[in-house]
Write a protein that holds these residues in place. Sequence first.
Motif, PDB file in Angstrom:
ATOM      1  N   ALA A 136      -9.894  -1.428  -4.233  1.00 48.01           N
ATOM      2  CA  ALA A 136     -10.326  -0.244  -3.486  1.00 48.01           C
ATOM      3  C   ALA A 136     -11.745  -0.389  -2.944  1.00 48.01           C
ATOM      4  CB  ALA A 136     -10.246   0.996  -4.382  1.00 48.01           C
ATOM      5  N   SER A 144      -1.562   3.212  -3.302  1.00 48.54           N
ATOM      6  CA  SER A 144      -2.178   2.251  -4.221  1.00 48.54           C
ATOM      7  C   SER A 144      -2.824   2.962  -5.410  1.00 48.54           C
ATOM      8  CB  SER A 144      -3.245   1.431  -3.469  1.00 48.54           C
ATOM      9  OG  SER A 144      -2.643   0.725  -2.418  1.00 48.54           O
ATOM     10  N   TRP A 204       0.815  -1.211   0.000  1.00 51.78           N
ATOM     11  CA  TRP A 204       0.000   0.000   0.000  1.00 51.78           C
ATOM     12  C   TRP A 204       0.854   1.268   0.000  1.00 51.78           C
ATOM     13  CZ3 TRP A 204      -3.796  -2.149   4.174  1.00 51.78           C
ATOM     14  CH2 TRP A 204      -4.864  -2.800   3.538  1.00 51.78           C
ATOM     15  N   TYR A 252      -4.651  -6.257  -2.335  1.00 51.78           N
ATOM     16  CA  TYR A 252      -4.070  -4.961  -1.961  1.00 51.78           C
ATOM     17  C   TYR A 252      -4.352  -3.887  -3.012  1.00 51.78           C
ATOM     18  CZ  TYR A 252      -1.768  -7.297   1.888  1.00 51.78           C
ATOM     19  OH  TYR A 252      -1.531  -7.995   3.051  1.00 51.78           O
ATOM     20  N   GLU A 253      -4.794  -4.273  -4.185  1.00 52.33           N
ATOM     21  CA  GLU A 253      -5.160  -3.298  -5.209  1.00 52.33           C
ATOM     22  C   GLU A 253      -6.660  -2.995  -5.214  1.00 52.33           C
ATOM     23  OE1 GLU A 253      -3.809  -4.414  -9.063  1.00 52.33           O
ATOM     24  OE2 GLU A 253      -1.695  -4.020  -8.612  1.00 52.33           O
ATOM     25  N   HIS A 261      -9.485   1.438   5.576  1.00 50.80           N
ATOM     26  CA  HIS A 261      -8.994   0.953   4.287  1.00 50.80           C
ATOM     27  C   HIS A 261      -8.616   2.135   3.376  1.00 50.80           C
ATOM     28  CE1 HIS A 261      -9.772  -1.522   0.405  1.00 50.80           C
ATOM     29  NE2 HIS A 261      -8.557  -1.795   0.858  1.00 50.80           N
ATOM     30  N   ARG A 305      -4.524   3.156   2.143  1.00 50.28           N
ATOM     31  CA  ARG A 305      -4.130   2.893   0.760  1.00 50.28           C
ATOM     32  C   ARG A 305      -3.474   4.136   0.138  1.00 50.28           C
ATOM     33  NH1 ARG A 305      -7.366   2.062  -2.910  1.00 50.28           N
ATOM     34  NH2 ARG A 305      -6.227   0.470  -4.051  1.00 50.28           N
TER      35      ARG A 305
END
Length: 319
Positions: free
Chosen positions: A267, A319, A98, A264-265, A312, A316
């Motif tokens: 959203a 990202s 991230w 992790y990508e 979250h 991020r």
Amino acid sequence: MQVFHCPACGATVFFHNTACTCGQPLTFDPDSQTMQQDLPFCANRDDIGCNWTAEGGTLCRSCAMTETVPDLRKPENMPLWERSEHAKRWVLANLMRWGWFTPGDPGARPAFRMLSEQTASGTTDVIMGHAGGTITLNVTEASDMVLAQRQAQFGELYRTMIGHIRHEMAHFLFLRLSGDPAFLGAFRKSFGDERADYGDALTTHYKTPEPPGETHITAYATAHPHEDWAETIAHLLHLTDLLDSTAASGLSLPDGPPADYDAYEDADTQRLLTLAVDISIAMNHVNRALDLPDLYPFVLTPAVREKLAFAHTALRIGS
């Protein structure tokens, strides 16, 4: 965590491996998140099995964050330190997905004090926690026996060294994020006013503990907004990495995640949480067939999901 491969033969290797079965020495590059060959070794490779590449000297990015190591005059502390550093590298590698603690992140790094209850001069108390950018970890809890005893003692459904590090790292991440007034305003709407007296809040919590109810992920999260945040972040990291590991391993359910899914990508917090919960329920069923504890024995209420969504978005950054 993704599945790694040997750069020489392509065989599957694990995050902590220092060598492949083909004999190729392995070095983990945290920026590419791949195993490489012919990179400089961290100076702690022989002592604690650190397989990360050295940066700007003798230590890797993770080991350079450790300012204090446990008393190594007690031989039993060496394997406990090794297991604790392994857990720290795991959590750092997750956060780097991230954008945290990468070359593109100009912010401060945490410092770690790795302490043991057992020293050459006798037994001492070690309190895990975060203060002013420094995280103190009790490596004694890297012992499976001690961890199981304390999980029962404190009545916790989940207690691991990776869990401890995710929780304490969350306090550090709050310190970084709180420099933005917009973050603080939104945080207080979701979690409450973190300026409330922390000591008084913990005293009240331990005297009259409250159940998590509909608004908190764990009972400890009810103690204070700082602990609510830390528990929420820890669970966000648990669930994201659970889902990422599921996809990387090729496990699947009819409704996903697909094989090329990168948690992790993603959203979309609600999609991520739903997929993670579906996987955890399936794995709970498998664990019960072997009379093992549930993999993830927690319930995500709508209020908890809202907090996870806020966390979250905040984490991020790259990202």
